[in-house]
Design a protein around this motif. Sequence first.
Motif, PDB file in Angstrom:
ATOM      1  N   ASP A  22     -20.633 -49.070 -20.438  1.00 43.52           N
ATOM      2  CA  ASP A  22     -20.654 -48.894 -18.984  1.00 43.52           C
ATOM      3  C   ASP A  22     -19.448 -49.543 -18.327  1.00 43.52           C
ATOM      4  O   ASP A  22     -18.788 -50.405 -18.907  1.00 43.52           O
ATOM      5  CB  ASP A  22     -21.926 -49.511 -18.395  1.00 43.52           C
ATOM      6  CG  ASP A  22     -23.184 -48.768 -18.806  1.00 43.52           C
ATOM      7  OD1 ASP A  22     -23.109 -47.558 -19.024  1.00 43.52           O
ATOM      8  OD2 ASP A  22     -24.239 -49.416 -18.897  1.00 43.52           O
ATOM      9  N   ILE A  39     -21.461 -47.259 -13.798  1.00 49.38           N
ATOM     10  CA  ILE A  39     -21.403 -45.885 -14.287  1.00 49.38           C
ATOM     11  C   ILE A  39     -20.975 -45.913 -15.756  1.00 49.38           C
ATOM     12  O   ILE A  39     -20.577 -46.963 -16.270  1.00 49.38           O
ATOM     13  CB  ILE A  39     -20.430 -45.023 -13.450  1.00 49.38           C
ATOM     14  CG1 ILE A  39     -19.003 -45.568 -13.532  1.00 49.38           C
ATOM     15  CG2 ILE A  39     -20.898 -44.953 -11.994  1.00 49.38           C
ATOM     16  CD1 ILE A  39     -17.963 -44.691 -12.840  1.00 49.38           C
ATOM     17  N   THR A  40     -21.033 -44.770 -16.412  1.00 46.53           N
ATOM     18  CA  THR A  40     -20.587 -44.750 -17.798  1.00 46.53           C
ATOM     19  C   THR A  40     -19.071 -44.956 -17.859  1.00 46.53           C
ATOM     20  O   THR A  40     -18.334 -44.585 -16.931  1.00 46.53           O
ATOM     21  CB  THR A  40     -20.931 -43.421 -18.499  1.00 46.53           C
ATOM     22  OG1 THR A  40     -20.227 -42.360 -17.861  1.00 46.53           O
ATOM     23  CG2 THR A  40     -22.430 -43.163 -18.485  1.00 46.53           C
ATOM     24  N   HIS A  42     -17.110 -43.411 -19.792  1.00 41.03           N
ATOM     25  CA  HIS A  42     -16.519 -42.074 -19.862  1.00 41.03           C
ATOM     26  C   HIS A  42     -16.280 -41.508 -18.462  1.00 41.03           C
ATOM     27  O   HIS A  42     -15.215 -40.946 -18.186  1.00 41.03           O
ATOM     28  CB  HIS A  42     -17.431 -41.144 -20.671  1.00 41.03           C
ATOM     29  CG  HIS A  42     -16.900 -39.756 -20.796  1.00 41.03           C
ATOM     30  ND1 HIS A  42     -17.205 -38.763 -19.900  1.00 41.03           N
ATOM     31  CD2 HIS A  42     -16.065 -39.206 -21.695  1.00 41.03           C
ATOM     32  CE1 HIS A  42     -16.580 -37.648 -20.244  1.00 41.03           C
ATOM     33  NE2 HIS A  42     -15.883 -37.891 -21.340  1.00 41.03           N
ATOM     34  N   SER A  43     -17.249 -41.676 -17.560  1.00 35.50           N
ATOM     35  CA  SER A  43     -17.089 -41.177 -16.185  1.00 35.50           C
ATOM     36  C   SER A  43     -15.947 -41.888 -15.476  1.00 35.50           C
ATOM     37  O   SER A  43     -15.149 -41.258 -14.784  1.00 35.50           O
ATOM     38  CB  SER A  43     -18.384 -41.363 -15.397  1.00 35.50           C
ATOM     39  OG  SER A  43     -19.385 -40.511 -15.893  1.00 35.50           O
ATOM     40  N   ALA A  44     -15.862 -43.208 -15.635  1.00 34.08           N
ATOM     41  CA  ALA A  44     -14.794 -43.980 -14.994  1.00 34.08           C
ATOM     42  C   ALA A  44     -13.425 -43.523 -15.493  1.00 34.08           C
ATOM     43  O   ALA A  44     -12.477 -43.389 -14.705  1.00 34.08           O
ATOM     44  CB  ALA A  44     -14.991 -45.468 -15.259  1.00 34.08           C
ATOM     45  N   THR A  46     -12.726 -40.526 -16.864  1.00 39.17           N
ATOM     46  CA  THR A  46     -12.510 -39.142 -16.433  1.00 39.17           C
ATOM     47  C   THR A  46     -12.025 -39.079 -14.989  1.00 39.17           C
ATOM     48  O   THR A  46     -11.154 -38.279 -14.650  1.00 39.17           O
ATOM     49  CB  THR A  46     -13.812 -38.322 -16.588  1.00 39.17           C
ATOM     50  OG1 THR A  46     -14.199 -38.335 -17.963  1.00 39.17           O
ATOM     51  CG2 THR A  46     -13.632 -36.888 -16.128  1.00 39.17           C
ATOM     52  N   MET A  47     -12.589 -39.954 -14.130  1.00 35.65           N
ATOM     53  CA  MET A  47     -12.194 -39.980 -12.716  1.00 35.65           C
ATOM     54  C   MET A  47     -10.938 -40.812 -12.479  1.00 35.65           C
ATOM     55  O   MET A  47     -10.457 -40.909 -11.359  1.00 35.65           O
ATOM     56  CB  MET A  47     -13.345 -40.509 -11.860  1.00 35.65           C
ATOM     57  CG  MET A  47     -14.502 -39.550 -11.777  1.00 35.65           C
ATOM     58  SD  MET A  47     -15.763 -40.079 -10.599  1.00 35.65           S
ATOM     59  CE  MET A  47     -16.601 -41.328 -11.576  1.00 35.65           C
TER      60      MET A  47
END
Length: 69
Positions: A22, A39-40, A42-44, A46-47
Amino acid sequence: MKISARNILKGKVKEVKHGMVDTEVDIELPGGGEIVSVITKHSAETMKLAKGKEVYAVIKASNVMIMVD
């Protein structure tokens, strides 16, 4: 883009703390308030979240608890 959440807070990323899975994102709101989101990782990534990036904190909750002493 449209979204059903009613609470959308615009701010800037103050700090990004990556963990193994996370990521904790500290967001500074206009007026000096702060909100933290986990957040995950991966999401951080990706964004491409980084200090100073403008973001929106979107809050959708069916329950909000209030407590007093």
